[in-house]
Design a protein around this motif. Structure first.
Motif, short mmCIF file in Angstrom:
data_model
loop_
_atom_site.label_atom_id
_atom_site.label_comp_id
_atom_site.label_asym_id
_atom_site.label_seq_id
_atom_site.Cartn_x
_atom_site.Cartn_y
_atom_site.Cartn_z
N GLN A 39 1.11 -1.14 0.10
CA GLN A 39 -0.07 0.00 0.13
C GLN A 39 0.96 1.45 0.02
OE1 GLN A 39 -3.18 0.21 2.69
NE2 GLN A 39 -3.50 -2.00 2.73
N LEU A 40 0.51 2.25 -0.65
CA LEU A 40 1.03 3.29 -0.75
C LEU A 40 1.37 4.18 0.71
CD1 LEU A 40 0.75 3.03 -3.67
CD2 LEU A 40 0.81 5.37 -4.06
N ALA A 41 0.49 3.95 1.56
CA ALA A 41 0.88 4.44 2.89
C ALA A 41 1.71 3.79 3.80
CB ALA A 41 -0.72 4.41 3.66
N ASP A 42 2.06 2.44 3.20
CA ASP A 42 3.21 1.78 3.98
C ASP A 42 4.54 2.69 4.32
OD1 ASP A 42 1.70 -0.53 4.00
OD2 ASP A 42 2.49 -1.24 2.14
N PRO A 43 5.33 2.47 5.42
CA PRO A 43 6.64 3.14 5.71
C PRO A 43 7.39 2.35 4.72
CG PRO A 43 5.91 1.67 7.27
CD PRO A 43 4.68 1.92 6.63
N VAL A 44 8.53 2.87 4.14
CA VAL A 44 9.39 2.23 3.44
C VAL A 44 10.06 1.31 4.46
CG1 VAL A 44 11.65 2.82 2.32
CG2 VAL A 44 9.77 4.27 1.91
N SER A 45 10.02 1.58 5.65
CA SER A 45 10.87 0.83 6.64
C SER A 45 10.18 -0.62 6.69
CB SER A 45 11.00 1.61 7.87
OG SER A 45 9.88 1.98 8.46
N LYS A 46 9.05 -0.72 6.42
CA LYS A 46 8.23 -2.17 6.32
C LYS A 46 9.07 -2.96 5.57
CE LYS A 46 3.78 -4.29 5.60
NZ LYS A 46 2.33 -4.07 5.12
N TYR A 47 9.34 -2.62 4.34
CA TYR A 47 10.31 -3.36 3.48
C TYR A 47 11.89 -3.35 3.59
CZ TYR A 47 5.27 -3.25 1.76
OH TYR A 47 4.15 -3.18 1.62
N LEU A 48 12.31 -2.06 3.73
CA LEU A 48 13.48 -2.12 4.03
C LEU A 48 13.83 -0.97 5.26
CD1 LEU A 48 14.02 -0.07 0.46
CD2 LEU A 48 14.72 -2.52 1.17
N PRO A 49 14.06 -2.13 6.43
CA PRO A 49 14.21 -1.81 7.88
C PRO A 49 15.35 -0.73 8.21
CG PRO A 49 14.08 -4.04 7.65
CD PRO A 49 14.21 -3.60 6.41
N THR A 79 7.32 7.07 3.22
CA THR A 79 6.18 5.96 2.62
C THR A 79 6.60 5.55 1.10
OG1 THR A 79 4.63 7.64 2.04
CG2 THR A 79 4.43 6.95 4.33
N VAL A 80 5.85 4.78 0.77
CA VAL A 80 5.90 4.36 -0.63
C VAL A 80 5.39 5.47 -1.42
CG1 VAL A 80 5.20 2.86 -2.45
CG2 VAL A 80 5.54 1.81 0.07
N HIS A 81 4.30 6.23 -1.01
CA HIS A 81 3.75 7.48 -1.49
C HIS A 81 4.78 8.32 -1.76
CE1 HIS A 81 0.08 10.35 -1.85
NE2 HIS A 81 0.94 10.28 -3.18
N ASP A 82 5.59 8.38 -0.76
CA ASP A 82 6.79 9.65 -0.74
C ASP A 82 7.70 9.14 -1.89
OD1 ASP A 82 5.96 11.59 1.23
OD2 ASP A 82 6.57 9.90 2.96
N LEU A 83 8.22 7.89 -1.97
CA LEU A 83 9.12 7.47 -2.88
C LEU A 83 8.44 7.79 -4.24
CD1 LEU A 83 10.44 4.11 -1.55
CD2 LEU A 83 11.41 6.26 -1.23
N LEU A 84 7.34 7.45 -4.47
CA LEU A 84 6.85 7.59 -5.91
C LEU A 84 6.69 8.98 -6.53
CD1 LEU A 84 4.13 5.02 -5.69
CD2 LEU A 84 5.42 5.38 -7.32
N ARG A 85 6.49 10.27 -5.38
CA ARG A 85 6.37 11.39 -5.81
C ARG A 85 7.40 12.23 -5.42
NH1 ARG A 85 1.74 13.50 -1.35
NH2 ARG A 85 3.29 13.18 0.32
N HIS A 86 8.56 11.64 -4.78
CA HIS A 86 9.87 12.39 -4.63
C HIS A 86 9.78 13.33 -3.38
CE1 HIS A 86 12.33 10.76 -7.86
NE2 HIS A 86 11.21 10.85 -8.42
N THR A 87 9.07 12.93 -2.38
CA THR A 87 8.93 13.73 -1.14
C THR A 87 9.38 12.88 0.04
OG1 THR A 87 6.57 12.98 -0.77
CG2 THR A 87 6.97 15.02 -2.11
N ALA A 88 10.45 12.03 -0.42
CA ALA A 88 10.90 11.24 1.00
C ALA A 88 12.09 11.85 1.47
CB ALA A 88 11.20 9.78 0.24
N GLY A 89 12.51 13.07 1.29
CA GLY A 89 13.54 13.59 1.73
C GLY A 89 14.91 13.15 1.24
N LEU A 90 14.98 12.46 0.21
CA LEU A 90 16.09 11.91 -0.57
C LEU A 90 16.60 13.18 -1.51
CD1 LEU A 90 15.31 8.24 -0.91
CD2 LEU A 90 16.88 9.10 0.61
#
Length: 382
Positions: free
Chosen positions: A85-95, A120-131
């Motif tokens: 789900q897009l609301a999942d935190p990235v850390s759920k898959y990549l701790p 979140t996954v949503h942040d990765l998709l829209r480039h708002t993940a802080g990277l």
């Protein structure tokens, strides 16, 4: 329904050829489609300026960041199936991405503060993940990316993520749009979610079903002769032009920029998008998912840098036009596009039922030709 002016299409071809004749780019393939029908497919100039080989219709290009929409689509296919789900935190898959620190620069010093929430996954998709991306500037985080040789393709995706996650974020997640390594992380994340390497996942979910037979993270040895090459030296600076070696099979399959493809293959991807998720009678993804993917997901979230043009937001893998005016190029509200640092670009305009693509290998001339091509295509719309 709109029509395409044949004399304007001829002018488009002649203009590109004039730039090739003046040694601005070695060669190009231009594609323009209206109403789902390809009206122009032109191979111009040279495929390899060193050998003088002419550009062929089936030339293979390094598409770099035009990889991102394909990986984004694969992510949304997994979401449709309940795999994430897009609301999942990235850390759920990549701790390793849990509880990251954010770099704050003050008076030449760097202070770390805790992230207020996980990306979140949503942040990765829209480039708002802080990277961020190391080539976009020289702030403290970008310098760390550079020092860590973050572009090294000899790492696995898991190794890449451990290196990246050990460095601080450039911004608090969700607070700004910053073009970034997010889709590289996304590629690694969906490997975990799907339980298979990214190349195999893309082949199974996107490339294979679409018949994109020449799109992959490396070019097979018996097809090396089809690779489009840049000039050895940049026509403006004279510096050597260095591009990804498509003959090398990388350990790191970069979701943000690792694919090579052809005009025919990527046209099939654009046809799928134009058709709302189906191609030749086979539905790969729902119409609502495509509508959601190509809508603006930023709203009031500000954009860092100048990569997002005025009048544009960002969706899930694409820049999305939000205003008829403001931008320095023509277009319609709802138009979406992206491009690659090697000189490739495309746009889809649902309001005009139009899509177009320009493929060349000229990194430092990419912005000029992306803008020129868009003007020339819209000049042909009657």
């Amino acid at each position: 329904m709109a029509r395409l002016n044949r004399s304007a299409l001829a002018r488009l071809r002649a203009t590109l050829q004039s730039h090739i004749d003046r040694q601005r780019i070695p060669g190009a393939i231009a594609v323009v489609a209206l109403g789902g029908h390809v009206e122009l497919f032109e191979a111009l100039g040279r495929q390899d300026p060193q050998t003088g080989a002419p550009m062929k219709d089936d030339a293979i290009f390094r598409i770099y960041s035009m990889t991102k929409p394909i990986v984004s689509l694969a992510t949304l296919i997994l979401a449709e199936e309940g795999g994430l789900q897009l609301a999942d935190p990235v850390s759920k898959y990549l701790p390793e991405f849990a509880n990251q620190q954010v770099a704050v620069e003050e008076g030449g010093a760097v202070r770390l503060q805790p992230s207020r929430r996980d990306a979140t996954v949503h942040d990765l998709l829209r480039h708002t993940a802080g990277l961020t991306y190391e080539f976009l500037g020289s702030n403290a985080v970008q310098r760390q990316y550079e020092a860590a040789d973050i572009t090294n393709r000899s790492r696995t995706s898991a190794e890449f993520c451990k290196v990246l996650a050990a460095m601080p974020l450039a911004d608090q997640p969700g607070t700004c749009w910053q073009y970034s390594r997010a889709t590289d992380v996304l590629g690694a994340l969906i490997e975990v979610a799907a339980g298979q390497p990214l190349g195999a996942l893309l082949q199974q979910r996107v490339l294979g079903p679409l018949g994109m037979k020449d799109t992959a993270f490396a070019v097979p040895q018996d097809q090396w002769h089809r690779t489009a090459e840049p000039f050895a030296n940049d026509p403006d600076s004279g510096d050597a032009v260095v591009m990804m070696d498509g003959r090398e099979v990388p350990k790191f399959e970069s979701g943000g920029g690792g694919l090579l493809s052809t005009a025919a293959d990527y046209t099939r991807f654009l046809q799928l998008m134009r058709n709302g998720g189906s191609l030749e009678g086979t539905r790969m993804v729902s119409r609502k998912t495509i509508e959601w993917m190509t809508a603006d997901h930023l709203g009031a979230i500000p954009a860092n840098g100048d990569l997002l043009l005025p009048g544009y937001g960002f969706g899930l893998g694409f820049s999305v036009r939000t205003h008829a005016g403001l931008a320095p190029q023509p277009g319609s509200v709802g138009q979406y596009f992206w491009s690659g640092i090697g000189g490739t670009s495309f746009f889809v305009d649902p309001a005009e039922d139009l899509f177009a693509m320009l493929l060349t290998q000229a990194p430092n001339q990419r912005i000029f030709f992306r803008n020129l091509f868009r003007h020339l295509v819209y000049a042909a719309v009657d």
